[in-house]
Design a protein around this motif. Structure first.
Motif, PDB file in Angstrom:
ATOM      1  N   GLN A 327      21.415  57.756  56.265  1.00  0.00           N
ATOM      2  CA  GLN A 327      20.491  56.630  56.251  1.00  0.00           C
ATOM      3  C   GLN A 327      20.971  55.526  55.312  1.00  0.00           C
ATOM      4  OE1 GLN A 327      18.419  56.405  58.414  1.00  0.00           O
ATOM      5  NE2 GLN A 327      17.450  58.349  58.935  1.00  0.00           N
ATOM      6  N   ASP A 328      20.698  54.294  55.725  1.00  0.00           N
ATOM      7  CA  ASP A 328      21.109  53.125  54.955  1.00  0.00           C
ATOM      8  C   ASP A 328      20.254  53.018  53.698  1.00  0.00           C
ATOM      9  OD1 ASP A 328      22.067  50.765  54.045  1.00  0.00           O
ATOM     10  OD2 ASP A 328      21.564  49.579  55.804  1.00  0.00           O
ATOM     11  N   ARG A 329      20.914  53.005  52.545  1.00  0.00           N
ATOM     12  CA  ARG A 329      20.167  52.967  51.278  1.00  0.00           C
ATOM     13  C   ARG A 329      19.490  51.624  51.043  1.00  0.00           C
ATOM     14  NH1 ARG A 329      25.549  52.135  49.633  1.00  0.00           N
ATOM     15  NH2 ARG A 329      25.836  50.275  48.311  1.00  0.00           N
ATOM     16  N   GLY A 330      19.901  50.589  51.788  1.00  0.00           N
ATOM     17  CA  GLY A 330      19.288  49.288  51.622  1.00  0.00           C
ATOM     18  C   GLY A 330      18.021  49.101  52.435  1.00  0.00           C
ATOM     19  N   SER A 331      17.674  50.073  53.268  1.00  0.00           N
ATOM     20  CA  SER A 331      16.479  49.973  54.099  1.00  0.00           C
ATOM     21  C   SER A 331      15.261  50.499  53.354  1.00  0.00           C
ATOM     22  CB  SER A 331      16.700  50.771  55.393  1.00  0.00           C
ATOM     23  OG  SER A 331      15.509  50.834  56.149  1.00  0.00           O
ATOM     24  N   MET A 332      14.098  49.932  53.689  1.00  0.00           N
ATOM     25  CA  MET A 332      12.874  50.399  53.039  1.00  0.00           C
ATOM     26  C   MET A 332      12.481  51.792  53.529  1.00  0.00           C
ATOM     27  SD  MET A 332       9.752  48.457  54.969  1.00  0.00           S
ATOM     28  CE  MET A 332       9.270  48.934  56.623  1.00  0.00           C
ATOM     29  N   TRP A 333      13.015  52.179  54.700  1.00  0.00           N
ATOM     30  CA  TRP A 333      12.649  53.488  55.243  1.00  0.00           C
ATOM     31  C   TRP A 333      13.191  54.629  54.395  1.00  0.00           C
ATOM     32  CZ3 TRP A 333       9.066  53.885  58.849  1.00  0.00           C
ATOM     33  CH2 TRP A 333       8.820  52.788  59.672  1.00  0.00           C
ATOM     34  N   ILE A 334      14.267  54.408  53.637  1.00  0.00           N
ATOM     35  CA  ILE A 334      14.831  55.476  52.826  1.00  0.00           C
ATOM     36  C   ILE A 334      13.842  55.913  51.752  1.00  0.00           C
ATOM     37  CG2 ILE A 334      15.975  53.868  51.256  1.00  0.00           C
ATOM     38  CD1 ILE A 334      17.284  57.297  52.437  1.00  0.00           C
ATOM     39  N   TYR A 335      13.071  54.967  51.244  1.00  0.00           N
ATOM     40  CA  TYR A 335      12.069  55.314  50.230  1.00  0.00           C
ATOM     41  C   TYR A 335      10.944  56.139  50.848  1.00  0.00           C
ATOM     42  CZ  TYR A 335      14.541  51.637  47.717  1.00  0.00           C
ATOM     43  OH  TYR A 335      15.517  50.875  47.124  1.00  0.00           O
ATOM     44  N   LEU A 336      10.546  55.780  52.040  1.00  0.00           N
ATOM     45  CA  LEU A 336       9.521  56.569  52.723  1.00  0.00           C
ATOM     46  C   LEU A 336      10.054  57.964  53.073  1.00  0.00           C
ATOM     47  CD1 LEU A 336       6.655  56.556  53.822  1.00  0.00           C
ATOM     48  CD2 LEU A 336       7.515  55.575  55.954  1.00  0.00           C
ATOM     49  N   ASP A 337      11.338  58.048  53.416  1.00  0.00           N
ATOM     50  CA  ASP A 337      11.941  59.351  53.691  1.00  0.00           C
ATOM     51  C   ASP A 337      11.879  60.253  52.458  1.00  0.00           C
ATOM     52  OD1 ASP A 337      12.515  58.459  56.206  1.00  0.00           O
ATOM     53  OD2 ASP A 337      14.623  58.030  55.797  1.00  0.00           O
ATOM     54  N   LEU A 338      12.206  59.703  51.297  1.00  0.00           N
ATOM     55  CA  LEU A 338      12.176  60.490  50.069  1.00  0.00           C
ATOM     56  C   LEU A 338      10.761  60.931  49.720  1.00  0.00           C
ATOM     57  CD1 LEU A 338      14.729  58.441  47.913  1.00  0.00           C
ATOM     58  CD2 LEU A 338      15.124  60.556  49.198  1.00  0.00           C
ATOM     59  N   ILE A 339       9.771  60.064  49.977  1.00  0.00           N
ATOM     60  CA  ILE A 339       8.372  60.431  49.729  1.00  0.00           C
ATOM     61  C   ILE A 339       7.960  61.574  50.649  1.00  0.00           C
ATOM     62  CG2 ILE A 339       5.988  59.619  49.929  1.00  0.00           C
ATOM     63  CD1 ILE A 339       6.967  56.862  49.057  1.00  0.00           C
ATOM     64  N   VAL A 340       8.354  61.510  51.922  1.00  0.00           N
ATOM     65  CA  VAL A 340       8.025  62.581  52.867  1.00  0.00           C
ATOM     66  C   VAL A 340       8.695  63.886  52.469  1.00  0.00           C
ATOM     67  CG1 VAL A 340       8.338  63.347  55.255  1.00  0.00           C
ATOM     68  CG2 VAL A 340       7.562  61.029  54.794  1.00  0.00           C
ATOM     69  N   ILE A 341       9.924  63.823  51.951  1.00  0.00           N
ATOM     70  CA  ILE A 341      10.614  65.045  51.511  1.00  0.00           C
ATOM     71  C   ILE A 341       9.886  65.679  50.330  1.00  0.00           C
ATOM     72  CG2 ILE A 341      12.734  65.893  50.436  1.00  0.00           C
ATOM     73  CD1 ILE A 341      14.241  63.810  52.116  1.00  0.00           C
ATOM     74  N   VAL A 342       9.441  64.853  49.384  1.00  0.00           N
ATOM     75  CA  VAL A 342       8.696  65.381  48.235  1.00  0.00           C
ATOM     76  C   VAL A 342       7.374  65.998  48.685  1.00  0.00           C
ATOM     77  CG1 VAL A 342       7.530  64.751  46.090  1.00  0.00           C
ATOM     78  CG2 VAL A 342       9.778  63.801  46.613  1.00  0.00           C
ATOM     79  N   LEU A 343       6.655  65.304  49.574  1.00  0.00           N
ATOM     80  CA  LEU A 343       5.392  65.841  50.073  1.00  0.00           C
ATOM     81  C   LEU A 343       5.607  67.134  50.853  1.00  0.00           C
ATOM     82  CD1 LEU A 343       3.587  62.569  51.255  1.00  0.00           C
ATOM     83  CD2 LEU A 343       3.171  63.883  49.173  1.00  0.00           C
ATOM     84  N   SER A 344       6.694  67.211  51.599  1.00  0.00           N
ATOM     85  CA  SER A 344       6.989  68.436  52.345  1.00  0.00           C
ATOM     86  C   SER A 344       7.270  69.595  51.396  1.00  0.00           C
ATOM     87  CB  SER A 344       8.192  68.219  53.271  1.00  0.00           C
ATOM     88  OG  SER A 344       7.921  67.207  54.212  1.00  0.00           O
ATOM     89  N   GLY A 345       7.983  69.316  50.284  1.00  0.00           N
ATOM     90  CA  GLY A 345       8.228  70.372  49.295  1.00  0.00           C
ATOM     91  C   GLY A 345       6.950  70.870  48.664  1.00  0.00           C
ATOM     92  N   LEU A 346       6.036  69.944  48.327  1.00  0.00           N
ATOM     93  CA  LEU A 346       4.747  70.351  47.770  1.00  0.00           C
ATOM     94  C   LEU A 346       3.923  71.156  48.774  1.00  0.00           C
ATOM     95  CD1 LEU A 346       3.788  67.037  45.912  1.00  0.00           C
ATOM     96  CD2 LEU A 346       4.672  69.152  44.899  1.00  0.00           C
ATOM     97  N   ALA A 347       3.963  70.723  50.049  1.00  0.00           N
ATOM     98  CA  ALA A 347       3.216  71.450  51.074  1.00  0.00           C
ATOM     99  C   ALA A 347       3.792  72.851  51.267  1.00  0.00           C
ATOM    100  CB  ALA A 347       3.248  70.676  52.391  1.00  0.00           C
ATOM    101  N   ASP A 348       5.133  72.989  51.244  1.00  0.00           N
ATOM    102  CA  ASP A 348       5.747  74.309  51.383  1.00  0.00           C
ATOM    103  C   ASP A 348       5.360  75.216  50.215  1.00  0.00           C
ATOM    104  OD1 ASP A 348       6.921  73.449  53.708  1.00  0.00           O
ATOM    105  OD2 ASP A 348       8.858  72.979  52.786  1.00  0.00           O
ATOM    106  N   TRP A 349       5.363  74.650  49.002  1.00  0.00           N
ATOM    107  CA  TRP A 349       4.951  75.449  47.834  1.00  0.00           C
ATOM    108  C   TRP A 349       3.522  75.959  47.995  1.00  0.00           C
ATOM    109  CZ3 TRP A 349       1.062  74.218  44.247  1.00  0.00           C
ATOM    110  CH2 TRP A 349       0.988  75.078  43.137  1.00  0.00           C
TER     111      TRP A 349
END
Length: 623
Positions: A327-349
């Motif tokens: 993913q392109d680091r200059g896109s705003m979607w990369i920040y949303l991707d990282l937020i979804v990854i963190v939320l997914s980790g919390l949900a898995d826990w």
């Protein structure tokens, strides 16, 4: 056209059941009017708008001409005064109606440039009872009745001269492409499909003629500079997070990459897209089994829970790798991707701590579906996303100077008659450009290739003799062979990569108009060219294909022995061109005829190489 309106009889008969008093008395009134009213209202509105808003009264111009070939075939070159409010794009068509002939509308593609004062049509004449033959006779009477300019009259005049009134309705259809989005163009016409393609080519020439060479070169250099800056800016700000970290840790020595490094990079590029496709399939499957197993009426088995938990962790980990490496680091979607990854980790826990795998509640299942569904969509959109190309953005910064760098016109036809009829107009357009800018400059901005694939050797010889003194013929524009579209696309791609120093990114319009079978073949060739560029990791030179097909595909008989058929076909072509070489007087013409035969056999061999490889080797030895 008239018979198609019989369909309204069925509408009338069906709606008549609505007013049937017998059925109404029984309480079974038909409700068909509910379904027909909307469609009929839409049709009536469309027809009314078409007749009142897109219908123009104009006149046939005295510049119209008639062409009769040596074999008796006729063509009408119809020029119509362009209405002031009519605006069309290259590739569109209009309906014509001449009241002095009949009251029926006839569709024809426009061959002239949108900026021209007159609208030009090339109309082939058919049988004596056809509308085209009546038009031919009408113009013939106007020409032979005296001075051509004096033979016409306005439609309101009651004199005995020829009525030149004509009605135009349109335009209709889609355009072949917006020049503001492209830096180059390769326009291909097959047979009579040259007409809409010619409109785009004429538009390019008209735009060129409106500028001086010095200004065009200055604007072209400015355009190339804007494209290069946008490309470098995107390249500097783009790239993944991992690429940015690696580039900071690794010193740039300035050395060019080796062949092994380029090969590994190409393989990695392909593997990345394969893994993205696998990740998309895995995510869809994960969503399916999660919803299905959590809605079971019994407690899921432990292996089912382990499969669900492990597959979720694997999919989320792959998404983390995708976000950081692709993913392109200059896109705003990369920040949303990282937020979804963190939320997914919390949900898995939470799911592991509460032992919820396989028995989600409604809220837990909704959260899991939202997070996983987002990842699936990101996988899919990333795989299909087109790479950024700065050509369109650069055109917006050119202050109205909308002109492609070069347009290559490719015309292939079996008819020597059609070439003889339309060749003078192509010659005229080319000579106009050469007289204004010189041949060297004209070759830089335009290219014309005409491929005549007629099997009639005598007709080809006559056409060759007829046009051998023309300027286009002397520069090699006319070829008596089948076009190798793979070579044409490959040569264009090589040129763009060689010129990368002056133009770091490009976007080419491939516009085709012709038969569906040839359109499918060109589509396959274009896909193979894109695949080669994809494997090589070249994403800064893009091709867009626009197709306008007409007619239908004729069914072909499937023969039992395809290899024998190919051998016989190649042998016939070899013998035909040997005969042609024998008839030639000079040795140079003999060599040209034999080379023409080689190219034809080679082109035929390419199209059937999958099942005729061994036989073709023998044929090549014979040749």
């Amino acid at each position: 056209y008239v018979l198609h309106h019989i369909v309204f009889i069925t509408y009338a008969v069906t709606i008549a059941h609505t007013i049937d008093h017998v059925q109404r008395g029984k309480g079974g009134r038909s409700q068909t009017f509910k379904w027909f009213t909307a469609s009929l209202l839409l049709y009536a509105t469309d027809r009314a708008a078409m007749y009142f808003n897109q219908r123009y009264h104009t006149k046939i111009m005295p510049e119209s001409s008639l062409i009769t070939s040596t074999d008796g075939k006729k063509m009408v070159v119809l020029e119509v005064k362009k209405p002031d409010l009519l605006y069309f794009q290259p590739g569109q068509y209009v309906y014509l109606k001449i009241p002095s002939i009949d009251e029926i509308w006839h569709p024809f593609s426009v061959a002239s440039s949108p900026t021209s004062e007159n609208i030009l049509f090339y109309i082939e004449v058919f049988g004596e009872k056809s509308w085209t033959y009546k038009l031919y006779q009408k113009l013939l009477n106007a020409i032979t009745s005296g001075e051509k300019d004096d033979a016409w009259k306005d439609h309101h005049d009651n004199s005995t001269q020829v009525d030149n009134s004509i009605q135009v309705m349109g335009p209709y259809g889609t355009s072949l492409g917006d020049v503001k989005s492209y830096s180059h163009g390769t326009v291909i016409g097959a047979g009579t499909g040259i007409v809409p393609v010619l409109s785009l080519f004429q538009s390019h020439i008209d735009r060129l003629l409106s500028y001086e060479p010095d200004r065009f070169i200055k604007e072209q250099e400015k355009f190339h500079g804007i494209v290069s800056r946008l490309h470098e800016e995107k390249k500097a700000k783009g790239g993944s997070i991992c690429n940015a970290l690696v580039s900071k840790c690794k010193e740039d020595t300035g050395e060019k990459p080796t062949m092994d490094q380029l090969t590994r990079g190409a393989y990695l590029h392909v593997y990345t897209y394969i893994l993205m496709f696998i990740g998309t399939i895995m995510g869809v499957a994960l969503l399916g089994i999660s919803i299905s197993w959590n809605l079971l009426t019994f407690e899921p088995y432990d292996p089912m829970k382990r499969i669900l938990s492990i597959s979720s962790l694997v999919f989320q980990s792959s998404f983390l790798v995708l976000s950081t490496t692709v993913q392109d680091r200059g896109s705003m979607w990369i920040y949303l991707d990282l937020i979804v990854i963190v939320l997914s980790g919390l949900a898995d826990w939470n799911f592991f701590a509460s032992s919820l795998w396989g028995r989600f509640g409604s809220v837990d299942l909704l959260i899991f579906v939202i997070l996983t569904g987002y990842m699936v969509l990101r996988y899919w959109t990333t795989m299909l996303k087109l790479k950024y190309n700065p050509v369109k953005s650069a055109h917006k910064r050119r202050n109205g100077f909308e002109l492609m760098d070069k347009v290559h016109l490719v015309w292939t036809t079996r008819s020597t008659t059609l070439v003889s009829q339309m060749y003078p107009d192509l010659e005229k357009a080319w000579n106009t450009l050469v007289d204004r800018f010189g041949e060297a400059f004209a070759r830089q901005v335009c290219e014309i290739s005409i491929y005549c694939t007629s099997n009639d050797d005598e007709a080809c010889e006559d056409l060759d003799y007829e046009l051998e003194e023309s300027s286009l013929y002397k520069m090699g524009a006319l070829k008596f062979q089948r076009p190798n579209f793979a070579k044409i696309f490959e040569h264009h791609t090589e040129k763009r990569m060689i010129e990368e120093i002056s133009l770091s990114a490009s976007r080419t319009l491939i516009a085709f108009c012709g038969s569906p079978s040839l359109a499918s073949f060109i589509k396959e060739v274009k896909i193979m060219n894109d695949l080669a560029m994809f494997i090589a990791g070249v994403d800064n030179h893009v091709m867009d294909l626009v197709i306008e097909s007409y007619g239908g595909t004729k069914p072909k008989e499937v023969k039992k022995n395809a290899t024998e058929e190919g051998k016989q076909e190649n042998t016939e072509k070899i013998s035909s061109f040997r005969k042609e070489a024998t008839r030639m007087d000079s040795g140079s013409k003999q060599e040209r005829a034999l080379s023409r035969g080689k190219l034809l056999v080679s082109s035929s061999r390419l199209s059937s190489a999958l099942f005729k490889a061994t036989k073709n080797k023998k044929d090549e030895q014979i040749l």
